[in-house]
Each structure stands twice: as structure tokens, then as C-alpha cells.
Design a protein around this motif. Sequence first.
Motif, mmCIF file in Angstrom:
data_model
loop_
_atom_site.group_PDB
_atom_site.id
_atom_site.type_symbol
_atom_site.label_atom_id
_atom_site.label_comp_id
_atom_site.label_asym_id
_atom_site.label_seq_id
_atom_site.Cartn_x
_atom_site.Cartn_y
_atom_site.Cartn_z
ATOM 1 N N SER A 25 0.828 -1.206 0.000
ATOM 2 C CA SER A 25 0.000 0.000 0.000
ATOM 3 C C SER A 25 0.862 1.255 0.000
ATOM 4 N N GLU A 26 0.269 2.343 -0.474
ATOM 5 C CA GLU A 26 0.973 3.617 -0.450
ATOM 6 C C GLU A 26 1.306 3.976 0.986
ATOM 7 N N GLU A 27 2.505 4.448 1.171
ATOM 8 C CA GLU A 27 3.100 4.771 2.476
ATOM 9 C C GLU A 27 3.465 3.522 3.277
ATOM 10 N N GLY A 28 3.264 2.344 2.691
ATOM 11 C CA GLY A 28 3.655 1.099 3.348
ATOM 12 C C GLY A 28 5.114 0.790 3.065
ATOM 13 N N GLN A 29 5.733 0.064 3.979
ATOM 14 C CA GLN A 29 7.141 -0.300 3.832
ATOM 15 C C GLN A 29 7.289 -1.485 2.884
ATOM 16 N N TYR A 61 10.352 5.734 -1.827
ATOM 17 C CA TYR A 61 11.234 6.721 -1.205
ATOM 18 C C TYR A 61 11.859 6.104 0.033
ATOM 19 N N ARG A 63 13.278 6.328 3.893
ATOM 20 C CA ARG A 63 13.281 6.994 5.195
ATOM 21 C C ARG A 63 14.587 6.587 5.860
ATOM 22 N N PHE A 69 9.787 2.916 1.341
ATOM 23 C CA PHE A 69 8.336 2.990 1.441
ATOM 24 C C PHE A 69 7.740 3.346 0.091
ATOM 25 N N ALA A 71 5.598 5.502 -2.272
ATOM 26 C CA ALA A 71 5.246 6.920 -2.304
ATOM 27 C C ALA A 71 3.744 7.103 -2.520
ATOM 28 N N ALA A 72 3.221 8.198 -1.988
ATOM 29 C CA ALA A 72 1.836 8.560 -2.248
ATOM 30 C C ALA A 72 1.673 8.801 -3.747
#
Length: 117
Positions: A25-29, A61, A63, A69, A71-72
Amino acid sequence: MDEGRPIFQQIAERVENDILTGALSEEGQVPSTNEFALYYRINPATAGKGVNLLVEQGILYKRRGIGMFVAAGARERISARRREMFVLEYIAPMLAEAASLGITPHQISQLIEEETS
């Protein structure tokens, strides 16, 4: 793995597929390069090259100190790019061949309807 294409591209495509299906999922690792390397039994540098390709495209992207992760907006960017490639690789050649055979776009639509019903 597909013998015809570089492994790093296959890794990138598999991550993209997981994003498209919702497995990632978006923003998921996403898994680390070492996890990819272990799973696919490849060199971590090769896995890293695939992941970095997605970073360059704005799909993933980093972190710092945590990992990679999604990206949105990644799903929509992947879909848009793949739609463009679909047109270039399949639709445009089909239309060119149809034109050379005297098949109109309307007739193509009818043929597609017949094949899918």
C-alpha cells in the motif's frame, strides 16, 4: 525469473505489480534489498538496483535508517505509465496492421466485442 530481462528490472516490476494489486500500500514499507536478495537468491546490489530504479521514478522513497516505502500516488503513476506503454506496444501496432488490412476502428471495436462476449 524471466531469463530475457535483467533481474533488477524484474524486481522493480514485481514491486510495481504488488503496488497495483494492493499487496503493497501507499506509504507502506517494502522489503529491504537484503530481503529481496535472500528471497530471489540474488546479489543484494542487484536487488538494490531494482529498488533504486523505483526511487528514481518516484514510486518508492527512503526513510533514513528505517527503509523504503511506497510513495503517495505511486499506484496512479504506475498505471498511467503502463497504459502509455500498452498503447505504444499493442494498440498502435494493431491499428497500423488493421489499416493495412482495410479494417476500420469501428470494425476493430466490433471484433473486440465479439471476442469478449
